[in-house]
Structure formats: structure tokens, C-alpha cells
Write a protein that holds these residues in place. Sequence first.
Motif, PDB file in Angstrom:
ATOM      1  N   ILE A 124      -9.538   3.601  11.248  1.00 32.99           N
ATOM      2  CA  ILE A 124     -10.125   3.897   9.937  1.00 32.99           C
ATOM      3  C   ILE A 124      -9.822   2.822   8.891  1.00 32.99           C
ATOM      4  O   ILE A 124     -10.648   2.546   8.033  1.00 32.99           O
ATOM      5  CB  ILE A 124      -9.685   5.273   9.425  1.00 32.99           C
ATOM      6  CG1 ILE A 124      -8.161   5.458   9.517  1.00 32.99           C
ATOM      7  CG2 ILE A 124     -10.405   6.390  10.173  1.00 32.99           C
ATOM      8  CD1 ILE A 124      -7.646   6.751   8.878  1.00 32.99           C
ATOM      9  N   PHE A 125      -8.635   2.234   8.941  1.00 33.20           N
ATOM     10  CA  PHE A 125      -8.316   1.142   8.018  1.00 33.20           C
ATOM     11  C   PHE A 125      -6.974   0.537   8.408  1.00 33.20           C
ATOM     12  O   PHE A 125      -6.302   1.019   9.329  1.00 33.20           O
ATOM     13  CB  PHE A 125      -8.280   1.613   6.560  1.00 33.20           C
ATOM     14  CG  PHE A 125      -7.318   2.746   6.281  1.00 33.20           C
ATOM     15  CD1 PHE A 125      -5.946   2.551   6.242  1.00 33.20           C
ATOM     16  CD2 PHE A 125      -7.799   4.030   6.023  1.00 33.20           C
ATOM     17  CE1 PHE A 125      -5.068   3.578   5.982  1.00 33.20           C
ATOM     18  CE2 PHE A 125      -6.929   5.078   5.752  1.00 33.20           C
ATOM     19  CZ  PHE A 125      -5.561   4.846   5.729  1.00 33.20           C
ATOM     20  N   GLU A 126      -6.576  -0.489   7.690  1.00 32.49           N
ATOM     21  CA  GLU A 126      -5.251  -1.043   7.866  1.00 32.49           C
ATOM     22  C   GLU A 126      -4.610  -1.225   6.495  1.00 32.49           C
ATOM     23  O   GLU A 126      -5.297  -1.273   5.463  1.00 32.49           O
ATOM     24  CB  GLU A 126      -5.285  -2.378   8.627  1.00 32.49           C
ATOM     25  CG  GLU A 126      -5.981  -3.506   7.905  1.00 32.49           C
ATOM     26  CD  GLU A 126      -6.035  -4.784   8.741  1.00 32.49           C
ATOM     27  OE1 GLU A 126      -5.882  -4.692   9.975  1.00 32.49           O
ATOM     28  OE2 GLU A 126      -6.226  -5.856   8.143  1.00 32.49           O
ATOM     29  N   GLY A 127      -3.294  -1.257   6.480  1.00 29.68           N
ATOM     30  CA  GLY A 127      -2.570  -1.413   5.221  1.00 29.68           C
ATOM     31  C   GLY A 127      -1.165  -1.888   5.489  1.00 29.68           C
ATOM     32  O   GLY A 127      -0.701  -1.917   6.633  1.00 29.68           O
ATOM     33  N   LYS A 128      -0.462  -2.222   4.443  1.00 30.21           N
ATOM     34  CA  LYS A 128       0.868  -2.810   4.583  1.00 30.21           C
ATOM     35  C   LYS A 128       1.948  -1.737   4.584  1.00 30.21           C
ATOM     36  O   LYS A 128       2.017  -0.893   3.689  1.00 30.21           O
ATOM     37  CB  LYS A 128       1.119  -3.812   3.463  1.00 30.21           C
ATOM     38  CG  LYS A 128       2.457  -4.543   3.590  1.00 30.21           C
ATOM     39  CD  LYS A 128       2.592  -5.692   2.609  1.00 30.21           C
ATOM     40  CE  LYS A 128       1.871  -6.930   3.104  1.00 30.21           C
ATOM     41  NZ  LYS A 128       2.205  -8.118   2.279  1.00 30.21           N
ATOM     42  N   LEU A 129       2.795  -1.775   5.630  1.00 30.59           N
ATOM     43  CA  LEU A 129       4.029  -1.003   5.692  1.00 30.59           C
ATOM     44  C   LEU A 129       5.159  -2.010   5.780  1.00 30.59           C
ATOM     45  O   LEU A 129       5.169  -2.861   6.675  1.00 30.59           O
ATOM     46  CB  LEU A 129       4.063  -0.098   6.922  1.00 30.59           C
ATOM     47  CG  LEU A 129       3.273   1.203   6.908  1.00 30.59           C
ATOM     48  CD1 LEU A 129       3.588   2.020   8.148  1.00 30.59           C
ATOM     49  CD2 LEU A 129       3.538   2.021   5.664  1.00 30.59           C
ATOM     50  N   LEU A 130       6.135  -1.900   4.879  1.00 28.96           N
ATOM     51  CA  LEU A 130       7.139  -2.949   4.764  1.00 28.96           C
ATOM     52  C   LEU A 130       6.388  -4.263   4.590  1.00 28.96           C
ATOM     53  O   LEU A 130       5.574  -4.401   3.703  1.00 28.96           O
ATOM     54  CB  LEU A 130       8.080  -2.944   5.974  1.00 28.96           C
ATOM     55  CG  LEU A 130       8.901  -1.632   6.165  1.00 28.96           C
ATOM     56  CD1 LEU A 130       9.674  -1.662   7.474  1.00 28.96           C
ATOM     57  CD2 LEU A 130       9.853  -1.412   4.990  1.00 28.96           C
ATOM     58  N   HIS A 131       6.608  -5.240   5.464  1.00 28.25           N
ATOM     59  CA  HIS A 131       5.836  -6.487   5.373  1.00 28.25           C
ATOM     60  C   HIS A 131       4.857  -6.615   6.526  1.00 28.25           C
ATOM     61  O   HIS A 131       4.329  -7.694   6.783  1.00 28.25           O
ATOM     62  CB  HIS A 131       6.785  -7.690   5.344  1.00 28.25           C
ATOM     63  CG  HIS A 131       7.699  -7.745   6.537  1.00 28.25           C
ATOM     64  ND1 HIS A 131       8.918  -7.094   6.573  1.00 28.25           N
ATOM     65  CD2 HIS A 131       7.556  -8.344   7.744  1.00 28.25           C
ATOM     66  CE1 HIS A 131       9.490  -7.308   7.747  1.00 28.25           C
ATOM     67  NE2 HIS A 131       8.695  -8.057   8.475  1.00 28.25           N
ATOM     68  N   HIS A 132       4.586  -5.506   7.233  1.00 23.66           N
ATOM     69  CA  HIS A 132       3.690  -5.514   8.387  1.00 23.66           C
ATOM     70  C   HIS A 132       2.310  -4.987   7.985  1.00 23.66           C
ATOM     71  O   HIS A 132       2.206  -4.048   7.195  1.00 23.66           O
ATOM     72  CB  HIS A 132       4.240  -4.640   9.511  1.00 23.66           C
ATOM     73  CG  HIS A 132       5.624  -5.012   9.949  1.00 23.66           C
ATOM     74  ND1 HIS A 132       5.880  -6.064  10.789  1.00 23.66           N
ATOM     75  CD2 HIS A 132       6.829  -4.458   9.634  1.00 23.66           C
ATOM     76  CE1 HIS A 132       7.189  -6.148  10.998  1.00 23.66           C
ATOM     77  NE2 HIS A 132       7.785  -5.189  10.307  1.00 23.66           N
ATOM     78  N   THR A 160      -9.794  11.202   4.083  1.00 21.98           N
ATOM     79  CA  THR A 160      -8.544  10.478   4.257  1.00 21.98           C
ATOM     80  C   THR A 160      -8.385   9.382   3.206  1.00 21.98           C
ATOM     81  O   THR A 160      -9.241   8.501   3.089  1.00 21.98           O
ATOM     82  CB  THR A 160      -8.497   9.841   5.664  1.00 21.98           C
ATOM     83  OG1 THR A 160      -8.712  10.863   6.638  1.00 21.98           O
ATOM     84  CG2 THR A 160      -7.160   9.175   5.910  1.00 21.98           C
ATOM     85  N   PRO A 161      -7.309   9.433   2.409  1.00 22.11           N
ATOM     86  CA  PRO A 161      -7.127   8.410   1.372  1.00 22.11           C
ATOM     87  C   PRO A 161      -6.743   7.057   1.957  1.00 22.11           C
ATOM     88  O   PRO A 161      -6.116   6.989   3.023  1.00 22.11           O
ATOM     89  CB  PRO A 161      -5.979   8.977   0.529  1.00 22.11           C
ATOM     90  CG  PRO A 161      -5.234   9.878   1.457  1.00 22.11           C
ATOM     91  CD  PRO A 161      -6.249  10.448   2.408  1.00 22.11           C
ATOM     92  N   LYS A 162      -7.114   6.011   1.279  1.00 22.58           N
ATOM     93  CA  LYS A 162      -6.659   4.672   1.645  1.00 22.58           C
ATOM     94  C   LYS A 162      -5.156   4.586   1.430  1.00 22.58           C
ATOM     95  O   LYS A 162      -4.566   5.376   0.685  1.00 22.58           O
ATOM     96  CB  LYS A 162      -7.378   3.616   0.804  1.00 22.58           C
ATOM     97  CG  LYS A 162      -8.890   3.572   1.018  1.00 22.58           C
ATOM     98  CD  LYS A 162      -9.236   3.049   2.398  1.00 22.58           C
ATOM     99  CE  LYS A 162     -10.742   2.855   2.544  1.00 22.58           C
ATOM    100  NZ  LYS A 162     -11.117   2.395   3.905  1.00 22.58           N
ATOM    101  N   ILE A 163      -4.540   3.616   2.053  1.00 21.65           N
ATOM    102  CA  ILE A 163      -3.076   3.537   2.025  1.00 21.65           C
ATOM    103  C   ILE A 163      -2.538   3.368   0.608  1.00 21.65           C
ATOM    104  O   ILE A 163      -1.477   3.884   0.261  1.00 21.65           O
ATOM    105  CB  ILE A 163      -2.564   2.429   2.967  1.00 21.65           C
ATOM    106  CG1 ILE A 163      -1.056   2.585   3.179  1.00 21.65           C
ATOM    107  CG2 ILE A 163      -2.950   1.048   2.472  1.00 21.65           C
ATOM    108  CD1 ILE A 163      -0.508   1.774   4.317  1.00 21.65           C
TER     109      ILE A 163
END
Length: 267
Positions: free
Chosen positions: A21-29, A173-176
Motif C-alpha cells: 500500500i505504501f512505504e515510509g520511514k521507520l527509524l532511518h529505514h 488506512t492512513p499514510k505513515i
Amino acid sequence: MVGTLMYEVCRICYNTESKYIFEGKLLHHVVKYYECAICGFVQTENPYWLEEAYDSAINDVDTGIMQRNHLCSKRATNLCALLKIKNEIILDFAGGYSIFTRLMRDIGFNVLWQDKYCANLLAKGFGYDGKSVKLLTAFEVFEHLESPINTLDEMFSISSNIFFSTLLIPEPTPKIEDWWYYGQNHGQHIGFYRKKTLKYLAKKYNKNLYSYNAEIHLLSENRISPILFKILMRFYNLFFIFTQKRVSSKIWNDYIEIEKINDIKFL
């Protein structure tokens, strides 16, 4: 989309077409997210960053930890009245620093602690010993589970009643960047549930599901009034005034018990 898997296996229902559905940043990943059309579960890709995320078992931004434990102890006390639990063993699963365990023992319940990844700071001597358990609590645990079904199998092998908290993900579903519960700055939240997901789990394990708002839930072998459950959860402070009187604090008895343990250690 080069290098992106459009589907992954859902970690709840094992549907092979949990869709990107999408991608986003977790920590620096940069992390990919997938959503299951069958059970509604939203999950990250395989969480390869968890060792880094759990450098500290309790994340630094969890400023609500004390308030949450006080709130959960009052709601759990009300639930125990509803389920007629008084002297039976209760297990706090993945109980962190054992704040909830200590609070519940102070109220008067025989709550034991278990956590594979965190130190027992406040309830030493009251770790889980494998005995039969009437109620299992798991607050802010479900969103951390790498293998939810394996963990639920373990939980239900211990108790037929699981009282837990996890914030249900909104629809759509909300974006990150639009929902704080993704936990971008700590990277520990890797799976997100909907009411549809919890209903799937209730059916899978042949349990009754009760929920209050999007935050607090019960999977139970018992049939109870959904309305009464919601009332006890909503007006937890009011009912706690009365429900706590069913039991007597274990503060002094626990002191004596720990003294005995310490005496044995120094013999």
C-alpha cells in the motif's frame, strides 16, 4: 515499482496476497507496508530492523507508560469483577518492567509477571511459574508481534481469556505520516489490527470478542454482556471505587514472601 514486492503473506490469516500500500520511514529505514483484503491486517515487510529498535525494551518516547498502567489496572479490576476472578492467578504477558503486576498485587490480585525481553524490576519473586491461569493480560503487545499466530497459540495455551490493548488502525488506512501509532521514531510497531482482524481471530480460536472503542479488547471463553463490558471500561474510575473492595492488598504479604526468599538466599 522496481525492487518492491507487490504482495506478501499476511501474518494473521496467511493470505498470500496481502497487498503493498505504501512505504515510509521507520527509524532511518524505508519500510514497505502491506494490507490484507481478507482480515484487514496491516503489516510491515519482514522487520529486519528489530534488533536496533529494541536496543531498549521500553522505547524512550513512551511517556504514557505510568498513566497507562494505572488505567489498565483499574479496568482489569473491573473486568475481574465481571468474570468473577478473585483469588485465581492472572498473568501479565510481556509485562515490561512489571509496573502493572505490582499495581495489581497492591490492589489485591494474584498477578504474575512474564517477559522474555525485559527485566522484572518491581515484582521480583512473582514471575510466572507455569501454573493454570484464569486471565492473561497483554497491554500494548499485539502491535509488536513478529509472529502473531504463534504468540496467540502460546497465550491461549496458558489461558482461555486474553484482555489486551492495541489501537485499531483507522479506515481508510492512513499514510505513515498521518498516524502516530506507526511509531516511526522507535520502529517497534510492526502489525496493526482492525475490528475485522479481531473477529477473524475470535472465530479462529472459538472465543467471544468484546471491544471498547478502538483501544481495549477481550477474547474470552465466557459470554458476557457487551454493554456492561463497555460501561465498565468507559467509567473505569467510578466502578473501580467499588470493585477494588472485593480483594485485599498483597503489599504486606508480598513483603513477608520476599523476606523469606531473601533469607533463603543468604543461608
